[in-house]
Motif scaffolding. Structure first.
Motif, PDB file in Angstrom:
ATOM      1  N   THR A   2       0.807  -1.217   0.000  1.00  0.00           N
ATOM      2  CA  THR A   2       0.000   0.000   0.000  1.00  0.00           C
ATOM      3  C   THR A   2       0.847   1.278   0.000  1.00  0.00           C
ATOM      4  O   THR A   2       1.955   1.337   0.544  1.00  0.00           O
ATOM      5  CB  THR A   2      -0.911   0.045   1.235  1.00  0.00           C
ATOM      6  OG1 THR A   2      -0.088  -0.032   2.403  1.00  0.00           O
ATOM      7  CG2 THR A   2      -1.895  -1.093   1.216  1.00  0.00           C
ATOM      8  N   ILE A   3       0.267   2.295  -0.609  1.00  0.00           N
ATOM      9  CA  ILE A   3       0.765   3.665  -0.444  1.00  0.00           C
ATOM     10  C   ILE A   3      -0.414   4.523   0.005  1.00  0.00           C
ATOM     11  O   ILE A   3      -1.582   4.151  -0.181  1.00  0.00           O
ATOM     12  CB  ILE A   3       1.379   4.233  -1.740  1.00  0.00           C
ATOM     13  CG1 ILE A   3       0.368   4.214  -2.889  1.00  0.00           C
ATOM     14  CG2 ILE A   3       2.657   3.487  -2.095  1.00  0.00           C
ATOM     15  CD1 ILE A   3       0.859   4.912  -4.147  1.00  0.00           C
ATOM     16  N   TRP A   4      -0.110   5.698   0.593  1.00  0.00           N
ATOM     17  CA  TRP A   4      -1.145   6.511   1.227  1.00  0.00           C
ATOM     18  C   TRP A   4      -1.093   7.955   0.739  1.00  0.00           C
ATOM     19  O   TRP A   4      -0.033   8.566   0.669  1.00  0.00           O
ATOM     20  CB  TRP A   4      -0.958   6.487   2.748  1.00  0.00           C
ATOM     21  CG  TRP A   4      -1.220   5.130   3.338  1.00  0.00           C
ATOM     22  CD1 TRP A   4      -0.344   4.095   3.440  1.00  0.00           C
ATOM     23  CD2 TRP A   4      -2.461   4.667   3.864  1.00  0.00           C
ATOM     24  NE1 TRP A   4      -0.946   3.000   4.008  1.00  0.00           N
ATOM     25  CE2 TRP A   4      -2.263   3.316   4.285  1.00  0.00           C
ATOM     26  CE3 TRP A   4      -3.723   5.243   4.028  1.00  0.00           C
ATOM     27  CZ2 TRP A   4      -3.268   2.556   4.867  1.00  0.00           C
ATOM     28  CZ3 TRP A   4      -4.733   4.480   4.611  1.00  0.00           C
ATOM     29  CH2 TRP A   4      -4.515   3.153   5.014  1.00  0.00           C
ATOM     30  N   LEU A   5      -2.275   8.469   0.400  1.00  0.00           N
ATOM     31  CA  LEU A   5      -2.461   9.886   0.092  1.00  0.00           C
ATOM     32  C   LEU A   5      -3.465  10.439   1.105  1.00  0.00           C
ATOM     33  O   LEU A   5      -4.215   9.682   1.732  1.00  0.00           O
ATOM     34  CB  LEU A   5      -3.004  10.080  -1.324  1.00  0.00           C
ATOM     35  CG  LEU A   5      -2.343   9.278  -2.450  1.00  0.00           C
ATOM     36  CD1 LEU A   5      -3.032   9.583  -3.776  1.00  0.00           C
ATOM     37  CD2 LEU A   5      -0.860   9.570  -2.528  1.00  0.00           C
ATOM     38  N   ARG A   6      -3.475  11.749   1.270  1.00  0.00           N
ATOM     39  CA  ARG A   6      -4.467  12.356   2.157  1.00  0.00           C
ATOM     40  C   ARG A   6      -4.897  13.701   1.575  1.00  0.00           C
ATOM     41  O   ARG A   6      -4.180  14.312   0.785  1.00  0.00           O
ATOM     42  CB  ARG A   6      -3.925  12.537   3.570  1.00  0.00           C
ATOM     43  CG  ARG A   6      -2.816  13.565   3.683  1.00  0.00           C
ATOM     44  CD  ARG A   6      -2.267  13.607   5.093  1.00  0.00           C
ATOM     45  NE  ARG A   6      -1.139  14.537   5.176  1.00  0.00           N
ATOM     46  CZ  ARG A   6      -0.146  14.440   6.049  1.00  0.00           C
ATOM     47  NH1 ARG A   6      -0.138  13.453   6.923  1.00  0.00           N
ATOM     48  NH2 ARG A   6       0.827  15.324   6.055  1.00  0.00           N
ATOM     49  N   ILE A  34      -6.564   8.240   1.195  1.00  0.00           N
ATOM     50  CA  ILE A  34      -6.758   7.383   0.031  1.00  0.00           C
ATOM     51  C   ILE A  34      -5.679   6.307   0.097  1.00  0.00           C
ATOM     52  O   ILE A  34      -4.488   6.625   0.161  1.00  0.00           O
ATOM     53  CB  ILE A  34      -6.629   8.171  -1.288  1.00  0.00           C
ATOM     54  CG1 ILE A  34      -7.614   9.333  -1.325  1.00  0.00           C
ATOM     55  CG2 ILE A  34      -6.843   7.249  -2.484  1.00  0.00           C
ATOM     56  CD1 ILE A  34      -7.346  10.314  -2.457  1.00  0.00           C
ATOM     57  N   VAL A  35      -6.087   5.068   0.100  1.00  0.00           N
ATOM     58  CA  VAL A  35      -5.125   3.972   0.131  1.00  0.00           C
ATOM     59  C   VAL A  35      -5.138   3.280  -1.228  1.00  0.00           C
ATOM     60  O   VAL A  35      -6.200   2.995  -1.780  1.00  0.00           O
ATOM     61  CB  VAL A  35      -5.439   2.970   1.274  1.00  0.00           C
ATOM     62  CG1 VAL A  35      -6.834   2.389   1.159  1.00  0.00           C
ATOM     63  CG2 VAL A  35      -4.384   1.851   1.310  1.00  0.00           C
ATOM     64  N   ILE A  36      -3.943   3.060  -1.797  1.00  0.00           N
ATOM     65  CA  ILE A  36      -3.792   2.411  -3.106  1.00  0.00           C
ATOM     66  C   ILE A  36      -2.927   1.183  -2.928  1.00  0.00           C
ATOM     67  O   ILE A  36      -1.889   1.233  -2.228  1.00  0.00           O
ATOM     68  CB  ILE A  36      -3.166   3.360  -4.146  1.00  0.00           C
ATOM     69  CG1 ILE A  36      -4.009   4.629  -4.312  1.00  0.00           C
ATOM     70  CG2 ILE A  36      -3.020   2.666  -5.501  1.00  0.00           C
ATOM     71  CD1 ILE A  36      -3.437   5.826  -3.627  1.00  0.00           C
TER      72      ILE A  36
END
Length: 429
Positions: free
Chosen positions: A67-71, A145-147
């Motif tokens: 996973t990578i994370w956006l906010r 947002i998790v991708i």
């Protein structure tokens, strides 16, 4: 040998994975995304941390793999958002999946998987461009947002890794465009007049410093919205730039109209050098109807452009002129060249030639003082004012002839420039 090769290859991929990880692989370092901007991101080398209470401890929509994370932070009104994923480019290693998974998350406790709530749609098998939507988000609230890379395809042994672009928009995050305007002097300015400019912002919370430009060149930075300058010329344009919003800062620029700056020709003429006692003609010129010179002493007429001046010392003359309510000045300096000529010997032998120590130009400095000393430092002559009448005749203070030889002098003119001369003179009989 095969074991050693396998070990080296696994070490290579481990190093590659660790070195390629982006900082937003960690939820606590999630990448802040802002409206009206596009970001290029990737999940290459990312991992998942699935322990209890950890960032990837969730099981809705998809099982976390890498996973990578956006906010993002919603605006003061809240509302709907749309997140667009475009330009997906997958890694194409053998056994690697080629689909992405993503969703929007609300976290009661940041990056604690046990507090997550999935919002809007969830995408679990995107091989091309896709969109996430979430409706009715709360105002001024941070969402994540998790991708993740899918790992469920037939024959797949490694989760998908992908580089892609992401952008966010919608009523819940869009904001009014910030602006800044300039209030400038309403009346024409005079050349060299100090002008004040004030910047006014709108839709611009948390503005930063103000950068001020004249014709596109940065001339000042202020912490307040006020700028003053006296360096304006006809047609100049003043502009100001500031940033708005601490988070997802936006830069805005305001520009003034071309400024009217009144001027007229004025020239005090060239600087000149003259001998003491001589005169000079000032070379003034201007189109202004009113003008005057200062200072006025030793000047023939201060209200003509070309007066005659006879200064006794180096003097700077100022021409001041007024036209259409504007006053300008220019200066010219008349330098008095020293005419002092001090000989280094004389012969006081009463033959009628060179019997006294005559200093040329001494008569122009009536306040001068002269002191003469022997080689042992004894004063043998002193005079206030030095002229042909008071010139040293090579005698002591009782009028007795001094011995031939070298004597030393200190000659002070006591003029405005405090000129002084020191040296030696030889008495030859």
């Amino acid at each position: 040998m095969q074991f050693r090769f396998a070990f080296l290859m696994s070490t290579f991929f481990l190093v590659r994975s660790l070195s390629a990880q982006e900082v937003y692989n960690n939820c606590l370092s999630a990448l802040e995304i802002c409206p009206s901007q596009s970001y290029s991101v990737n999940n290459i080398g990312a991992n998942a941390i699935t322990c209890a209470g950890c960032e990837d401890a969730f099981a809705f929509c998809f099982a976390p793999q890498n996973t990578i994370w956006l906010r993002f932070l919603t605006n003061a009104m809240g509302g709907d958002i749309q997140v667009d994923f475009t330009n997906l480019v997958f890694e194409s290693n053998v056994g690697q999946d080629n689909q992405l998974q993503a969703t929007v998350v609300q976290a009661t406790s940041p990056c604690d998987g046990s507090t997550y709530t999935a919002l809007g749609n969830c995408v679990s098998n995107a091989g091309g461009n896709f969109t996430l939507n979430a409706l009715g988000l709360l105002p001024s609230t941070t969402y994540y947002i998790v991708i993740d890379g899918d790992n469920t395809g037939i024959g797949v042994t490694n989760p998908a890794e992908c580089t892609f672009d992401v952008a966010i928009s919608g009523t819940g995050i869009d904001r009014l465009a910030p602006a800044v305007s300039i209030s400038a002097p309403l009346t024409p300015l005079c050349l060299f007049e100090t002008a004040t400019f004030t910047a006014t912002t709108s839709n611009c919370p948390d503005n930063g410093d103000f950068d001020w430009f004249i014709n596109g060149a940065l001339v000042a930075t202020t912490t307040t919205p006020v700028f003053q300058t006296s360096a304006l010329e006809q047609g100049d344009v003043v502009s100001v730039q500031t940033s708005c919003y601490l988070l997802c800062a936006q830069t805005t620029i305001g520009t003034s109209a071309a400024l009217t700056v009144l001027s007229f020709p004025i020239d005090a003429g060239p600087d000149q050098t003259i001998q003491a006692g001589n005169s000079a003609v000032l070379g003034g010129s201007t189109t202004a109807p009113t003008f005057q010179w200062t200072p006025t002493f030793s000047m023939s007429n201060s209200t003509v452009l070309n007066p005659v001046v006879t200064p006794t010392q180096t003097t700077t003359y100022t021409l001041t002129a007024t036209q259409n309510g504007c006053t300008l000045t220019d200066q010219a300096t008349i330098t008095i060249e020293s005419t002092i000529d001090i000989p280094n010997s004389f012969s006081p032998n009463d033959d009628g030639t060179n019997d006294t120590w005559i200093i040329k130009g001494a008569e122009l400095f009536p306040d001068a003082s002269m002191a003469i000393y022997s080689r042992w430092g004894n004063e043998v002559f002193r005079s206030r004012g030095y002229s042909a009448v008071k010139a040293w005749k090579g005698t002591d203070d009782k009028g007795q002839p001094m011995a031939d030889g070298v004597y030393f002098y200190v000659y002070e003119l006591n003029d405005a420039e405090k000129q002084s001369f020191k040296g030696s003179v030889t008495v030859i009989r």
